[in-house]
Design a protein around this motif. Structure first.
Motif, PDB file in Angstrom:
ATOM      1  N   SER A 119     -17.872  67.451  34.998  1.00 30.03           N
ATOM      2  CA  SER A 119     -16.602  68.111  35.314  1.00 30.03           C
ATOM      3  C   SER A 119     -16.832  69.541  35.782  1.00 30.03           C
ATOM      4  N   SER A 120     -17.695  70.269  35.081  1.00 33.27           N
ATOM      5  CA  SER A 120     -17.968  71.657  35.472  1.00 33.27           C
ATOM      6  C   SER A 120     -18.718  71.733  36.792  1.00 33.27           C
ATOM      7  N   LEU A 121     -19.631  70.797  37.031  1.00 38.38           N
ATOM      8  CA  LEU A 121     -20.337  70.764  38.320  1.00 38.38           C
ATOM      9  C   LEU A 121     -19.363  70.506  39.463  1.00 38.38           C
ATOM     10  N   ASN A 122     -18.384  69.652  39.223  1.00 42.34           N
ATOM     11  CA  ASN A 122     -17.350  69.393  40.221  1.00 42.34           C
ATOM     12  C   ASN A 122     -16.598  70.679  40.556  1.00 42.34           C
ATOM     13  N   ASN A 123     -16.210  71.414  39.523  1.00 39.47           N
ATOM     14  CA  ASN A 123     -15.494  72.671  39.741  1.00 39.47           C
ATOM     15  C   ASN A 123     -16.394  73.738  40.364  1.00 39.47           C
ATOM     16  N   GLN A 124     -17.655  73.754  39.949  1.00 38.91           N
ATOM     17  CA  GLN A 124     -18.608  74.700  40.533  1.00 38.91           C
ATOM     18  C   GLN A 124     -18.757  74.452  42.034  1.00 38.91           C
ATOM     19  N   SER A 125     -18.798  73.177  42.407  1.00 39.51           N
ATOM     20  CA  SER A 125     -18.905  72.831  43.814  1.00 39.51           C
ATOM     21  C   SER A 125     -17.713  73.344  44.612  1.00 39.51           C
ATOM     22  N   HIS A 176     -19.423  52.397  31.434  1.00 40.24           N
ATOM     23  CA  HIS A 176     -18.015  52.525  31.030  1.00 40.24           C
ATOM     24  C   HIS A 176     -17.142  52.693  32.279  1.00 40.24           C
ATOM     25  N   PRO A 177     -17.023  51.633  33.089  1.00 33.79           N
ATOM     26  CA  PRO A 177     -16.306  51.764  34.371  1.00 33.79           C
ATOM     27  C   PRO A 177     -14.835  52.159  34.219  1.00 33.79           C
ATOM     28  N   ASP A 178     -14.148  51.607  33.225  1.00 36.85           N
ATOM     29  CA  ASP A 178     -12.723  51.923  33.075  1.00 36.85           C
ATOM     30  C   ASP A 178     -12.504  53.405  32.809  1.00 36.85           C
ATOM     31  N   THR A 179     -13.439  53.998  32.090  1.00 41.22           N
ATOM     32  CA  THR A 179     -13.304  55.408  31.727  1.00 41.22           C
ATOM     33  C   THR A 179     -13.737  56.334  32.849  1.00 41.22           C
ATOM     34  N   PHE A 180     -14.836  56.006  33.533  1.00 46.77           N
ATOM     35  CA  PHE A 180     -15.468  56.980  34.425  1.00 46.77           C
ATOM     36  C   PHE A 180     -15.346  56.686  35.921  1.00 46.77           C
ATOM     37  N   LEU A 181     -14.925  55.484  36.318  1.00 46.35           N
ATOM     38  CA  LEU A 181     -14.767  55.217  37.751  1.00 46.35           C
ATOM     39  C   LEU A 181     -13.731  56.132  38.411  1.00 46.35           C
ATOM     40  N   PRO A 182     -12.580  56.386  37.766  1.00 46.01           N
ATOM     41  CA  PRO A 182     -11.629  57.315  38.403  1.00 46.01           C
ATOM     42  C   PRO A 182     -12.224  58.698  38.659  1.00 46.01           C
ATOM     43  N   ASN A 183     -12.976  59.233  37.693  1.00 48.33           N
ATOM     44  CA  ASN A 183     -13.600  60.539  37.903  1.00 48.33           C
ATOM     45  C   ASN A 183     -14.661  60.486  38.995  1.00 48.33           C
ATOM     46  N   LEU A 184     -15.397  59.366  39.053  1.00 50.47           N
ATOM     47  CA  LEU A 184     -16.375  59.203  40.126  1.00 50.47           C
ATOM     48  C   LEU A 184     -15.683  59.209  41.481  1.00 50.47           C
ATOM     49  N   ALA A 185     -14.532  58.550  41.582  1.00 49.38           N
ATOM     50  CA  ALA A 185     -13.781  58.534  42.839  1.00 49.38           C
ATOM     51  C   ALA A 185     -13.354  59.941  43.243  1.00 49.38           C
ATOM     52  N   ARG A 186     -12.912  60.730  42.280  1.00 50.83           N
ATOM     53  CA  ARG A 186     -12.480  62.103  42.586  1.00 50.83           C
ATOM     54  C   ARG A 186     -13.669  62.951  43.048  1.00 50.83           C
ATOM     55  N   THR A 187     -14.811  62.743  42.396  1.00 47.57           N
ATOM     56  CA  THR A 187     -15.990  63.523  42.760  1.00 47.57           C
ATOM     57  C   THR A 187     -16.504  63.129  44.138  1.00 47.57           C
ATOM     58  N   ARG A 188     -16.447  61.840  44.454  1.00 46.54           N
ATOM     59  CA  ARG A 188     -16.875  61.405  45.791  1.00 46.54           C
ATOM     60  C   ARG A 188     -15.922  61.955  46.853  1.00 46.54           C
ATOM     61  N   ALA A 189     -14.657  62.123  46.516  1.00 44.44           N
ATOM     62  CA  ALA A 189     -13.715  62.729  47.466  1.00 44.44           C
ATOM     63  C   ALA A 189     -14.092  64.175  47.749  1.00 44.44           C
ATOM     64  N   VAL A 190     -14.455  64.920  46.697  1.00 45.61           N
ATOM     65  CA  VAL A 190     -14.895  66.304  46.892  1.00 45.61           C
ATOM     66  C   VAL A 190     -16.150  66.339  47.748  1.00 45.61           C
ATOM     67  N   ARG A 191     -17.077  65.425  47.474  1.00 50.16           N
ATOM     68  CA  ARG A 191     -18.297  65.359  48.273  1.00 50.16           C
ATOM     69  C   ARG A 191     -17.971  65.098  49.744  1.00 50.16           C
ATOM     70  N   GLY A 192     -17.038  64.183  49.993  1.00 52.03           N
ATOM     71  CA  GLY A 192     -16.640  63.907  51.369  1.00 52.03           C
ATOM     72  C   GLY A 192     -16.046  65.126  52.053  1.00 52.03           C
ATOM     73  N   MET A 193     -15.239  65.873  51.322  1.00 51.34           N
ATOM     74  CA  MET A 193     -14.641  67.089  51.884  1.00 51.34           C
ATOM     75  C   MET A 193     -15.714  68.099  52.273  1.00 51.34           C
TER      76      MET A 193
END
Length: 308
Positions: A187-193, A223-240
């Motif tokens: 989460s912090s790495l996402n915000n740092q990015s 734990h796909p149910d827990t972490f797939l949504p966050n992975l999707a958000r992080t991949r969106a940031v990466r795409g941006m």
């Protein structure tokens, strides 16, 4: 009876029954308020705890003004308690200030939100000096929120400094307790990015988001149910970020994978911005983006991407 009301609200909340959870915590708060009128020394701490929980439930239901009123009262009570028993109540005051900052930020009161989180950071920094094992995780959490507040006010360098410290703390914590702290590090790495990107430091931003993607991909495997949504958000940031560097093809890979999860998981807040970024990638490199779509999904790009 009053104790059961409080614990009952937590059980209901964990089951997603937010309205019933709020009703239970409302009852607990009323009971503690009555008890505190005659025995404040015994029951004011419990009243503050119930108000803090009440604020969280109200916030989750979108009742932001009421959530702020509840956490304001909790802060006031805990501030009074710290005057006579600082060792006992400073940690609770910092927690309420952290939540108060979030409520203020949700209502667009950005300067007030920053003032509250600044105080929480100051308290938690002091607490870590004597008990780092107990309070370093909380300090990292407040630094993360402080960075967000600073970013919203356009104080980008200070926001980066705060999130850099949060990343450093959480990276250290994961060395001994990876299961507990890897999600927070991501989460912090996402915000740092995001902070690095806003300052034009795109190579560094890409490195941070790549690490966040790697962590969340690993977490999602078990734990796909827990972490797939966050992975999707992080991949969106990466795409941006990739789009900002002119790499439309790699951006399309990240955005299409993000969009796929967002649609499947019904992440309604994520779909429009990812779709907009995908259109932008198509504008930069139509043929390559169309090829990426075909490779990932075996389908051509839909009209909402190509009809610009």
């Amino acid at each position: 009876m009053h104790v059961l009301c409080g614990s009952g609200s937590n059980c209901l909340s964990s089951l997603g029954q937010r309205e019933k959870a709020l009703a239970a915590i409302d009852e607990a708060t009323d009971l503690y308020r009555t008890l505190a009128e005659t025995r404040p020394d015994a029951f004011l701490p419990d009243l503050a705890m119930s108000l803090s929980n009440q604020s969280a439930y109200l916030s989750s239901l979108g009742q932001r003004e009421k959530a702020l009123a509840a956490i304001d009262e909790a802060v006031q009570i805990r501030r009074t308690l710290t005057e006579t028993h600082p060792d006992a109540f400073l940690p609770d005051l910092a927690s309420s200030l952290n939540n108060q900052s979030n409520c203020l930020s949700d209502l667009g009161q950005r300067e007030e939100a920053l003032a509250a989180i600044d105080e929480a950071v100051q308290i938690r920094r002091t607490l870590t000096e004597t008990r780092p094992d107990a309070f370093l995780p909380n300090l990292a959490s407040s630094l993360n929120n402080q960075s967000n507040c600073l970013s919203k006010l356009g104080q980008r360098e200070k926001a980066l400094a705060a999130i850099d410290e949060a990343v450093q703390i959480r990276r250290t914590l994961t060395e001994t307790r990876p299961d507990a702290f890897l999600p927070n590090l991501a989460s912090s790495l996402n915000n740092q990015s995001n902070c690095l990107s806003s300052l034009g430091q795109r190579e560094e931003a890409l490195a941070a988001i790549d690490e966040a993607v790697q962590i969340r991909r690993t977490l999602a495997e078990t734990h796909p149910d827990t972490f797939l949504p966050n992975l999707a958000r992080t991949r969106a940031v990466r795409g941006m970020i990739l789009l900002q560097t002119g790499n439309a093809v790699e951006a399309a890979f990240s955005l299409l994978e993000s969009l796929k999860v967002a649609v499947e998981a019904e992440l309604e807040e994520l779909i429009p911005p990812v779709a907009g970024l995908l259109r932008e990638a198509y504008q930069h490199n139509p043929e390559s983006v169309a090829r990426v779509r075909l490779e990932i999904t075996e389908h051509d790009l839909p009209g909402w991407v190509t009809d610009i």
